[in-house]
Motif scaffolding. Structure first.
Motif, mmCIF file in Angstrom:
data_model
loop_
_atom_site.group_PDB
_atom_site.id
_atom_site.type_symbol
_atom_site.label_atom_id
_atom_site.label_comp_id
_atom_site.label_asym_id
_atom_site.label_seq_id
_atom_site.Cartn_x
_atom_site.Cartn_y
_atom_site.Cartn_z
ATOM 1 N N ARG A 1 -2.412 0.225 13.908
ATOM 2 C CA ARG A 1 -3.151 -0.025 14.976
ATOM 3 C C ARG A 1 -3.494 1.123 15.753
ATOM 4 O O ARG A 1 -4.669 1.012 16.326
ATOM 5 N N GLN A 2 -2.876 2.439 15.622
ATOM 6 C CA GLN A 2 -3.221 3.436 16.366
ATOM 7 C C GLN A 2 -3.859 4.646 15.605
ATOM 8 O O GLN A 2 -4.759 5.410 16.247
ATOM 9 N N LEU B 1 0.864 -1.152 -0.045
ATOM 10 C CA LEU B 1 0.047 -0.021 0.046
ATOM 11 C C LEU B 1 1.044 1.347 0.004
ATOM 12 O O LEU B 1 1.846 1.388 0.931
ATOM 13 N N PHE B 2 0.737 2.357 -0.987
ATOM 14 C CA PHE B 2 1.241 3.318 -1.035
ATOM 15 C C PHE B 2 0.620 4.671 -0.673
ATOM 16 O O PHE B 2 0.862 5.807 -0.282
ATOM 17 N N ARG B 3 -0.841 4.557 -0.996
ATOM 18 C CA ARG B 3 -1.858 5.467 -0.675
ATOM 19 C C ARG B 3 -3.060 4.568 0.290
ATOM 20 O O ARG B 3 -3.362 3.460 -0.043
ATOM 21 N N LEU B 4 -3.829 5.376 1.011
ATOM 22 C CA LEU B 4 -5.047 4.840 1.613
ATOM 23 C C LEU B 4 -6.269 4.971 1.293
ATOM 24 O O LEU B 4 -6.633 6.219 0.984
ATOM 25 N N PRO B 5 -7.079 4.042 0.592
ATOM 26 C CA PRO B 5 -8.006 4.126 -0.287
ATOM 27 C C PRO B 5 -9.485 3.981 0.584
ATOM 28 O O PRO B 5 -10.461 4.158 0.067
ATOM 29 N N PHE B 6 -9.357 3.996 1.877
ATOM 30 C CA PHE B 6 -10.679 3.694 2.599
ATOM 31 C C PHE B 6 -10.265 3.853 4.044
ATOM 32 O O PHE B 6 -9.195 3.649 4.382
ATOM 33 N N PRO B 7 -11.294 4.327 4.810
ATOM 34 C CA PRO B 7 -10.942 4.768 6.197
ATOM 35 C C PRO B 7 -10.610 3.509 7.203
ATOM 36 O O PRO B 7 -11.115 2.439 6.951
ATOM 37 N N ASN B 8 -9.448 3.884 7.599
ATOM 38 C CA ASN B 8 -8.884 2.600 8.314
ATOM 39 C C ASN B 8 -9.361 2.005 9.436
ATOM 40 O O ASN B 8 -9.214 0.918 9.856
ATOM 41 N N ARG B 9 -10.360 2.829 10.202
ATOM 42 C CA ARG B 9 -11.090 2.192 11.328
ATOM 43 C C ARG B 9 -12.696 2.094 10.991
ATOM 44 O O ARG B 9 -13.470 1.769 11.933
ATOM 45 N N HIS B 10 -12.872 1.972 9.789
ATOM 46 C CA HIS B 10 -14.296 1.644 9.450
ATOM 47 C C HIS B 10 -14.624 0.198 9.628
ATOM 48 O O HIS B 10 -13.731 -0.811 9.388
ATOM 49 N N TYR C 1 -17.487 3.662 13.914
ATOM 50 C CA TYR C 1 -15.957 3.105 13.502
ATOM 51 C C TYR C 1 -15.404 2.441 14.772
ATOM 52 O O TYR C 1 -15.990 2.655 15.861
ATOM 53 N N ARG C 2 -14.542 1.499 14.447
ATOM 54 C CA ARG C 2 -13.977 0.844 15.502
ATOM 55 C C ARG C 2 -13.100 1.752 16.289
ATOM 56 O O ARG C 2 -12.325 2.597 15.878
ATOM 57 N N PRO C 3 -13.231 1.226 17.746
ATOM 58 C CA PRO C 3 -12.302 2.146 18.688
ATOM 59 C C PRO C 3 -10.970 1.909 18.395
ATOM 60 O O PRO C 3 -10.543 0.868 17.935
ATOM 61 N N VAL C 4 -10.045 2.776 18.925
ATOM 62 C CA VAL C 4 -8.633 2.624 18.881
ATOM 63 C C VAL C 4 -8.182 2.181 20.308
ATOM 64 O O VAL C 4 -8.575 2.491 21.268
#
Length: 527
Positions: free
Chosen positions: A385-386, A236-245, A338-341
């Motif tokens: 993770r964070q 991955l070099f760009r994030l295409p989706f919210p990572n905590r969705h 969204y998923r909690p951190v």
């Protein structure tokens, strides 16, 4: 009759290529003479940094960018950085100087013998015009090829060409436009929609091409409409989706067997805006599980042609997503939490912070629209993770894995997004490859924050040593580096912080220029 240089400058101005990233040599000076007032020249102190800055700028703005390099030596210095631009499909237009025509054959000093071949097959198109009158047309082709292919192009121009008369037909290039439409026809759209609608357990894999305004949010709507899991493509070099969705499953591992394992139980895998696939670790196995069908949608015809399995549709992913959203039944879910951190892990060492503590501080203290340029490969697991990234253009990473993108890329992104906070998260191993970019940041007074993670070793290589059964490889430690002193020498205010509380307090400040924050961190692994 106008000169070649005058026509070239006018063409570049009409095409919007008025920001020039470069490190000039003698062969380039005739091209740079008399740049129109609207042009901006961004000086980098090494060609690798020049290309990295241009790469970040082009990715941030979404437009082709002009790069000016020096003959064979400067072009050679830039080739490592160009590998990242190729992998991220960044439309860089590289114009390099060449000796005068009469000196190329005898191989005079600074002549680039067979200049176009030097850059092949790395760039998408390369040439040296056969005569001075062809330079304006060839420059136009370099721009249009970069835009159409979304890949760097390379044009070598003998420096005596710039003062030559351009010829009667040269002005025809000024009004040229080349456009591309990538909408699937009715039959292609119908077949794809039927296939997606009929899938019992579809899955989405999204690539860096999806990280654009509008498409990023539409991809979220499509995933929610299908109520299916979403992965980011490997490497991955760009994030295409919210990572905590809640539908996001993370970044696919970059090996054949683990990718296949991730797709177990899915009858359809729809890949949008990514090659299939950019594997890294050699973990052989079946490409796909039994009963799984893969369909790839990409604008990159080369990526479609070289994929080892599945079907491919060469089309604009945005147009395909828009079509699917129109024809699929049901409404997208809304209000999904969204998923909690999780709480960050601590290092267990008073002198060092765990990288998760650093990333938690960034997440909490930086604005939500911060764009992060990350080149700290050994902390990938801690990063995901964070962090909580919900907007397009939030994450940039060296696309080909070539170190040296991070610092220059952060400078380029900061220039491309002057109204958006930009943070470079850089490991001490990678920082040395592009350290001269700090000078450019200081000269332009960019409000860029560089968080320098110092663990004194090449952490990712230590992890790879374990994978490859080479635990005793030499050259993995880099002690004795103080980046605060290095950065101060380049004109960037710096600070060495030693605790989580101090780090949070410093990050909460909003300086109006660049700064470097050095943090000693514990050694972690990418996975």
């Amino acid at each position: 009759m106008p000169s070649v240089r005058r026509v070239a400058h006018a063409f570049l101005e009409r095409q919007g290529l008025t920001t020039v990233f470069g490190n000039p040599g003698s062969n380039e000076l005739p091209f740079l003479a008399g740049l129109p007032d609207g042009f901006r020249y961004v000086l980098g102190l090494h060609e690798g940094a020049v290309v990295g800055m241009a790469d970040g700028y082009a990715q941030a703005t979404g437009r082709p960018v002009l790069v000016n390099l020096h003959a064979a030596s400067g072009s050679g210095n830039a080739m490592g950085a160009l590998t990242n631009a190729v992998a991220s499909r960044t439309p860089l237009v590289v114009v390099a100087g060449q000796q005068v025509r009469s000196a190329v054959g005898p191989e005079a000093n600074l002549a680039s013998v067979d200049a176009a071949t030097l850059m092949k097959p790395l760039v998408g198109w390369a040439a040296e015009p056969a005569c001075a009158e062809d330079v304006p047309r060839a420059l136009a082709q370099a721009v249009f090829e970069a835009r159409l292919q979304r890949r760097p192009t390379y044009l070598s121009v003998p420096y005596d060409d710039w003062a030559a008369e351009a010829g009667d037909n040269s002005l025809a290039v000024l009004d040229r436009e080349v456009a591309r439409a990538g909408v699937p026809d009715a039959e292609q759209g119908r077949r794809l929609a039927e296939r997606v609608a009929a899938a019992r357990r579809p899955a989405l894999v999204l690539g860096g091409d999806v990280d654009t305004p509008g498409l990023f949010d539409d991809a979220v709507r499509l995933a929610e409409r299908l109520d299916c899991p979403v992965w980011a493509a490997p490497s991955l070099f760009r994030l295409p989706f919210p990572n905590r969705h809640p539908l996001f499953r993370g970044v696919l591992p970059a090996g054949i067997a683990p990718v296949s394992a991730a797709f177990e139980g899915h009858d359809l895998v729809l890949v949008l805006g990514a090659p299939v696939f950019r594997y890294h670790e050699h973990l052989p196995g079946r490409y796909l599980p039994e009963g799984t069908r893969l369909v790839q949608v990409t604008e990159d015809a080369s990526a479609a042609a070289r994929a080892p399995m599945g079907e491919a549709l060469v089309a604009d992913p945005a147009a395909v997503v828009e079509h699917l959203l129109k024809v699929l039944d049901g409404a997208a879910t809304s209000g999904t939490p969204y998923r909690p951190v999780p709480e960050p892990r601590t290092a267990g060492d008073g002198d060092r912070l765990h990288p998760e503590e650093v990333f938690a501080a960034l997440r909490d203290e930086q604005p939500e629209d911060t764009a992060y340029v990350v080149e700290s490969t050994s902390t990938n697991s801690a990063w995901w993770r964070q962090m909580d990234l919900r907007r397009p253009g939030s994450y940039y990473f060296p696309a080909a894995g070539g170190l040296g993108f991070g610092l220059p890329g952060a400078v380029g992104v900061a220039m491309g997004h002057p109204d958006r906070p930009v943070v470079g998260v850089i490991g001490d191993g990678s920082a040395n490859y592009g350290i001269t970019a700090l000078w450019t940041a200081a000269q332009h007074r960019l409000p860029l924050t560089v968080v320098l993670l110092r663990n004194g070793t090449y952490g990712a290589l230590r992890w790879f040593g374990g994978l490859l059964g080479v635990p005793d490889a030499p050259g993995l430690d880099i002690p004795g580096l103080d980046f605060t002193r290095i950065a101060e020498g380049y004109g960037v205010p710096s600070r060495h912080v030693t605790g989580a509380g101090e780090l949070r307090a410093v990050l909460a400040e909003r300086p109006d220029g660049p700064r470097l924050i050095q943090v000693d961190t514990a050694l972690t692994t990418p996975a």
